[in-house]
Design a protein around this motif. Sequence first.
Motif: not given
Length: 327
Positions: A56-57, A61, A63-64, A66-69, A206-207, A210
Amino acid sequence: MSQKLSGRLLSRTLVFLMFSVLTGCDKAPVDLVQGYVEGEYVYVASPYGGALATLSVRRGTEVAAGDALFALEHISEKAARDEAERKLSQARANLEDRRKGKRPSEIASLRAQLQQAQAALQLSLREVARQEGLAAVPGAAVEVEVDRARSARDQNQQRVSQLEADLNTALLGSRTDQVTAAEAEVRAKEAVLAKAEWDLAQKRQLAPKTGLVFDTLYREGEWVPAGRPVVVLLPPDHIKVRVFVSQLRLGAIRLDDAVQVMVDGMQGSLPGKVSYISPKAEYTPPMLYSQGSRDKLVFMVEVLFEQTVAVKLHPGQPVDVQFRGIQ
């Protein structure tokens, strides 16, 4: 001849002066200490292996938390979770059945049988009384008829007692130990379901913080072994500066001292704080070249920054650090 000699002396003097000026320009201020930017990376991996289904990344970039990796294929884990859910539902249904009595139709049947037995008992009681009354009249009854009536009465009394006990048991439900065993079975199935859900969740990462996506190590469709990182993150609070301070200057540095960091090509300086002073002495690393006379025995000092400042730094950058107490 004297003019040629004077010309040579003048040329040598000018060369010497130019060399001295250039050397003096290259010399760093005495209150600056050389260092470099260091990053502590976060390697995100799954404890289970599988083909990389979704990435997903992209590298570079932000990421915060909880973002999907990424996500690995999870067919077997999902099937195990679904099976655990069904077994838990079955165990809970068995527990509720143990806690209840018999079904209403079964209880109604027992009550009807009890009423029949009570009616038979009342009839046998009247028959015993009649036979005992006849026994008092000479020739009206024989002793065997009295005994037969009494036997029927006793049987009917036992039948009533039996049906009353059966009805009470039916209303109570299962025994306590059976209910306890059913409750333990439910707890065991809940634990199995929790483990299956955790296994399924581990296939999707998830991340944790951040930060910057420093690198991605696999492409979609590739097989990822268990425990191998897929995404490398660099959170801003994991960026620091490392410098090596001479033992002669170490006594002037304290934890939380404010410092100023100068970076090539950047106007001004960046504020930071001393976060760590190594208690162990070491020799000057070979990548740090001193332009003045420095002792070879040094101590490592680390400097941290606010996140808004740290994002301006990049691992590997050479920097100059100015400590408050060093002159």
